[in-house]
Design an enzyme around this catalytic site. Structure first.
Site, short mmCIF file in Angstrom:
data_model
loop_
_atom_site.label_atom_id
_atom_site.label_comp_id
_atom_site.label_asym_id
_atom_site.label_seq_id
_atom_site.Cartn_x
_atom_site.Cartn_y
_atom_site.Cartn_z
N HIS A 194 0.83 -1.21 0.00
CA HIS A 194 0.00 0.00 0.00
C HIS A 194 0.85 1.25 0.00
CE1 HIS A 194 -3.23 -2.72 1.30
NE2 HIS A 194 -3.87 -1.95 0.46
N ARG A 298 -9.84 5.29 -1.91
CA ARG A 298 -9.52 4.47 -0.73
C ARG A 298 -9.87 5.26 0.53
NH1 ARG A 298 -4.96 2.82 -4.27
NH2 ARG A 298 -4.82 0.55 -4.23
N ARG A 333 -14.58 3.35 -1.96
CA ARG A 333 -14.38 1.99 -1.44
C ARG A 333 -14.52 2.06 0.08
NH1 ARG A 333 -9.23 -1.30 -1.95
NH2 ARG A 333 -8.36 0.24 -0.54
N GLU A 428 -10.89 -9.66 -5.40
CA GLU A 428 -9.47 -9.64 -5.03
C GLU A 428 -9.08 -10.86 -4.19
OE1 GLU A 428 -8.52 -6.07 -2.82
OE2 GLU A 428 -10.41 -6.08 -1.75
N CYS A 499 -8.74 -2.16 -10.93
CA CYS A 499 -8.24 -1.00 -10.19
C CYS A 499 -6.91 -1.28 -9.50
CB CYS A 499 -9.27 -0.50 -9.18
SG CYS A 499 -9.65 -1.70 -7.90
C1 PEP Z 1 -6.09 -4.17 -4.70
O1 PEP Z 1 -5.97 -5.00 -3.80
O2 PEP Z 1 -5.73 -4.37 -5.87
C2 PEP Z 1 -6.66 -2.84 -4.43
C3 PEP Z 1 -6.98 -2.03 -5.39
O3 PEP Z 1 -6.82 -2.47 -3.16
P1 PEP Z 1 -5.63 -2.17 -2.13
O4 PEP Z 1 -4.34 -2.07 -2.90
O5 PEP Z 1 -5.99 -0.91 -1.44
O6 PEP Z 1 -5.65 -3.36 -1.24
MG MG Z 2 -7.00 -4.81 -1.91
#
Ligand code: PEP
Ligand code: MG
Length: 568
Positions: A194, A298, A333, A428, A499
């Site tokens: 992240h 996010r 989200r 995911e 995404c």
């Molecule tokens: C992902 O997991 O691809 C996503 C977009 O969410 P994050 O990176 O915030 O977990």
């Molecule tokens: Mg994710």
């Protein structure tokens, strides 16, 4: 002059003074020698921090006992007892009175002595208690006034700084958006963590895995990042500066705001583009790059790096500001924490594998009020206009039903509602791939979160930079999973986007189009490159490429195929 190597996150060249950031509060504690006259005041500070920590632990115990069970919460009772133990406290007091150092310094050195003794013990139990002592000392540091922002060196730089962090975590970036930043460097952190994603959204040259840099720079050290070459140069000499041309760095706001709500392949097939964002500044970047819609907002960015949960009013205000910052649609989200995104004011139960535990929507079962407040805040902020909400980490259809039921319950508590509410589902988790058709029927839209999906498909922790080979989207297994999602979701005819970060990589974005995706939610700073990459070939050519890649049995074969001149 010294040259260090690392892994590039965002290309470009930048020059600035170092601004240091340490995730570890104990490492960041200010250490200072004191005079005899100051000892009484420092001991008083220490005592006050001990008392405040005890109160804080008692509250945490009560909360955890309600949310979990008194047995599971008992660890906080143990922490309180440690704070009563003279053998823990007295060395700290002596450090001040006899060692003549400030309270912070005395805590750090007493803890180091304690650790040394514990490590000598043959019993594993005692070794594990070291972490407890670390936790207690960290709480004490906070009560001595070391707030999160204080982890950064107090350079108060006005000129653009190069942020140098020990670990690329999400909290590094909280409260950063208003600061002029030339570049970002981290000692550790994988490309799909992240923290890395947030670093990339800032659009400045960024590198990770620059080992040992924190030991070699101080606050303000001049740093040249040449992320085009994967190099970091400390105290660059004039010739190096002239030859590397730092003026070339990517500067936010300089791109022309041509409409890029969709971009086209050579034969004119439109690919919808929306942007990923975590802050209002990111939403502005998207607009500067001609992208109207926010495909992934996010919302956890509003919850991280704070001492307590944002109130209902604060949330409504933040969500309204996001909506006001764009003319396009915003996909909010829902709070997605757990794994590598932890919130200090929520006492998560200790888990052996946090990425396989309480994460994404699984947290809502544990903290129903937290999410109910977010629902109400989103619905209130969205009054009278269309609102899009997306649910993270859905593993089963039952879970998605439960999320929808929670939203319906929140709607009932309101007099007025958004003019149109769409509820989307992230794909995911591998189990969601197998039921993607059912999810597509129930959801208003789907979005593929490849950052997590790849970690789970490949069984490779996204935080672990050593596993970069397994994080590669051209892994044959990943390509097949992406194909299956696109094929499985198609019959329901719902909007489907990607995404995850891979959609922002121009060559991989082409592959996604070849696999059937027509909507990408991306890092807005990549818009130019994506537009150029897609314009190179027709959809037919790109689909041929995807078919070839799906036949590749190894990563190296797939990479080779993608690199062929006709393909690149
Ligand atoms: C992902 O997991 O691809 C996503 C977009 O969410 P994050 O990176 O915030 O977990
Ligand atoms: Mg994710």
């Amino acid at each position: 002059m010294k040259v260090l190597k690392g892994t590039v996150l965002t290309e470009g060249v930048a020059l600035g003074g170092a601004c240091l950031y340490r995730e570890d509060i104990l490492a960041a504690a200010p250490k200072r020698d004191i005079s005899k006259d100051e000892t009484a005041a420092e001991r008083k500070r220490l005592q006050a921090a001990i008392e405040a920590t005890k109160r804080d632990l008692a509250e945490t115990f009560a909360k955890a006992a309600r949310a979990l069970s008194p047995t599971e919460a008992s660890i906080f009772k143990v922490h309180s007892m440690i704070l009563e133990d003279p053998s823990f406290i007295e060395p700290m007091e002596r450090g001040i009175s006899e060692g003549l150092v400030n309270a912070e310094s005395s805590i750090v050195s007493s803890l180091a002595d304690y650790e040394k003794q514990f490590r000598k013990l043959p019993n594993e139990y005692f070794k594990e208690r070291i972490q407890d002592l670390h936790d207690i000392a960290s709480r004490m540091m906070r009560h001595l006034g070391l707030t999160h922002a204080g982890f950064r060196c107090r350079c108060q730089r006005r000129d653009p700084a190069v942020l140098v962090a020990d670990l690329l975590t999400a909290s590094v970036f909280s409260g950063l958006s208003d600061k002029p930043l030339a570049g970002i460097i981290a000692e550790a952190g994988s490309k799909i963590s992240h923290g890395a994603i947030l670093a990339k959204t800032l659009g400045v040259p960024a590198m990770t895995e620059v080992r040992g840099i924190l030991g070699q720079v101080g606050c303000g050290t001049r740093i040249l990042i040449d992320a085009s070459k994967g190099e970091v140069i400390l105290d660059p000499d004039p010739e190096t500066l002239a030859s590397r041309a730092p003026g070339r760095r990517l500067a936010a706001g300089t791109a022309k705001a041509r409409d890029r709500s969709s971009i086209a392949t050579k034969d004119g097939t439109r690919i919808r583009l929306s942007a990923n964002a975590g802050t209002i500044a990111d939403v502005a970047h998207a607009r500067e790059r001609g992208i109207k819609d926010i495909g992934l907002l996010r919302t956890e960015a509003f919850f991280l790096g704070r001492a307590q949960e944002p109130s209902f009013d604060e949330q409504v205000d933040a969500y309204r500001k996001v909506m006001a910052a764009t003319d396009g649609a915003v996909t909010f989200r829902l709070l997605d924490i757990g794994g590598d995104k932890l919130i200090s004011y929520l006492q998560f139960p200790k888990e052996e594998n946090p990425n396989l535990g309480l994460k994404g929507m699984r947290v809502y079962e544990e903290y129903p009020e937290l999410i109910a407040t977010q629902f109400r805040a989103l619905l209130t902020a969205g009054l009278g206009r269309p609102l899009r909400i997306m649910v993270p980490m859905v593993s089963t259809l039952d879970e998605f039903h439960r999320a929808k039921a929670r939203i319906a319950a929140a709607l009932k508590r309101l007099d007025r509602v958004p003019s149109c509410l769409s509820v989307g589902c992230m794909v995911e988790v591998p189990s969601a791939v197998y039921v993607v058709g059912d999810l597509a029927e129930e959801a208003d839209f789907l979005s593929v979160g490849t950052n997590d999906l790849i970690q789970y498909v490949m069984g490779a922790d996204r935080m672990n930079a050593k596993l970069a080979e397994f994080h590669d989207p051209l892994q044959p297994a990943v390509l097949k999973v992406l194909r299956d999602i696109s094929a499985g979701a198609a019959p329901a005819g719902k909007e489907l986007s990607v995404c995850g970060e891979i959609a922002s990589d121009p060559s991989v974005a082409r592959v996604l189009v070849g696999l059937g995706y027509r909507h990408l939610s991306v890092n807005p700073h990549q818009a130019d490159k994506l537009e150029a990459a897609l314009a190179e070939s027709t959809v037919g050519e790109i689909e041929d490429l995807a078919r070839g890649l799906l036949r590749s049995k190894t990563l190296s074969a797939a990479r080779k195929l993608l690199a062929e001149p006709a393909r690149a």
